[in-house]
Structures are given as C-alpha cells and as structure tokens.
Write an enzyme that holds these catalytic residues in place. Structure first.
Site, PDB file in Angstrom:
ATOM      1  N   GLU A   1      -5.222   9.367  -4.337  1.00  0.00           N
ATOM      2  CA  GLU A   1      -4.047   8.509  -3.983  1.00  0.00           C
ATOM      3  C   GLU A   1      -4.445   7.116  -4.122  1.00  0.00           C
ATOM      4  O   GLU A   1      -3.640   6.368  -4.696  1.00  0.00           O
ATOM      5  CB  GLU A   1      -3.749   8.648  -2.589  1.00  0.00           C
ATOM      6  CG  GLU A   1      -2.760   9.748  -2.126  1.00  0.00           C
ATOM      7  CD  GLU A   1      -1.346   9.402  -2.655  1.00  0.00           C
ATOM      8  OE1 GLU A   1      -0.581   8.248  -2.468  1.00  0.00           O
ATOM      9  OE2 GLU A   1      -0.691  10.535  -2.939  1.00  0.00           O
TER      10      GLU A   1
ATOM     11  N   ASP B   1       5.337   1.372  -6.166  1.00  0.00           N
ATOM     12  CA  ASP B   1       4.761   2.363  -6.771  1.00  0.00           C
ATOM     13  C   ASP B   1       5.473   2.787  -7.872  1.00  0.00           C
ATOM     14  O   ASP B   1       6.467   2.014  -8.233  1.00  0.00           O
ATOM     15  CB  ASP B   1       4.745   3.658  -5.926  1.00  0.00           C
ATOM     16  CG  ASP B   1       6.046   4.396  -5.381  1.00  0.00           C
ATOM     17  OD1 ASP B   1       7.074   3.795  -5.966  1.00  0.00           O
ATOM     18  OD2 ASP B   1       6.218   5.336  -4.656  1.00  0.00           O
TER      19      ASP B   1
END
Length: 144
Positions: free
Chosen positions: A15, A24
């Site tokens: 991640e 994101d």
C-alpha cells in the site's frame, strides 16, 4: 483470526504509507496506509500515531469481513494474503467473490489462480502477483 505482523508488513509495503493527505488513483482523499475518508483535506499532515490508529481500525474491518465469510481453516499466510486483497478491493467481496467460494470449498489451487482476475487497474499487477504467491505459500514480496 487476525493478520500477522508479517502480513501487516507486507500489506504496508504493498500500500505504501503517506502522512500527507493525497488523492488516490480514483480521486479519493487518502492518508496513511490507504485510509480513505471524504472529510480528509488534501495537503493536511497526520502524525505517525494518527496513521497507526486509522490503519488498525481499517484492518479490523477487513479481518471481520474475512472472518465472517470463511468456513474453513487457513494457514496464516493464506489469511494474510486475503486480508491484503480485501484491503485493496473492498470488504464486500469477501461474501460474493469466486475466490472466496473456492477457498470455502478448499480448492486452494483454483483460488490462488483467481488472484489473476483482480488486476484492475493495470498498475496493480505486481501487488496481485505478490498476494497470489503469498496465498500459495511461496515467498514473494513485491511492491506495487
């Protein structure tokens, strides 16, 4: 069951960890280890303690989704790989995916192959390969 320390380390590596709020790839405000919240403000900075607290709460959601839908015992590395997968695709898939149906039928080789179907967006291929190899019990650590 709970994710192991090794599973947590692999998930964080996959991640990444950022203390500054960013958007994101889908445009969602995100901070820490993939923590999403629409109230986050891009550019705000979180402390390591805030990141850790959010990550632990997030992990609990994915562990619960997995535990609620598993009907078979798993090796810890298999469980860790599934938590990593759900952390990326969302906890709802624990109840409806072919991957989970195969696991609950103890068809682990077929289940491992299912990770190949979850390579969207394309930049996630390396992550999915790592989760597949982890689930299969092979040592494989990969960055996405």
């Amino acid at each position: 069951m709970k994710i192991s320390d090794q599973g947590i380390a692999l998930l964080i590596e996959r991640e990444g960890k950022r203390n500054t709020v960013y958007l994101d790839t889908e445009g969602y405000p995100t901070v820490g280890v993939g923590h999403m919240d629409p109230t986050l403000v891009v550019g705000d900075v979180w402390t390591d303690e805030q990141v850790e607290e959010a990550f632990r709460k997030d992990i609990e959601r994915f562990e619960k989704a997995l535990n609620d839908n598993l009907t078979v015992d798993l090796q810890h590395y298999q469980y860790d790989a599934l938590v990593s997968w759900l952390f990326n695709v969302g906890p709802g898939w624990a109840s409806v995916s072919t991957l989970m149906r195969l696991i609950n039928k103890k068809e682990f080789e077929k289940a491992a192959a299912e990770f190949n179907k979850w390579r969207i967006p394309p930049q996630i291929i390396t992550r999915r390969n790592g989760e597949r190899e982890q689930f299969a019990g092979r040592k494989f650590v990969a960055r996405c």
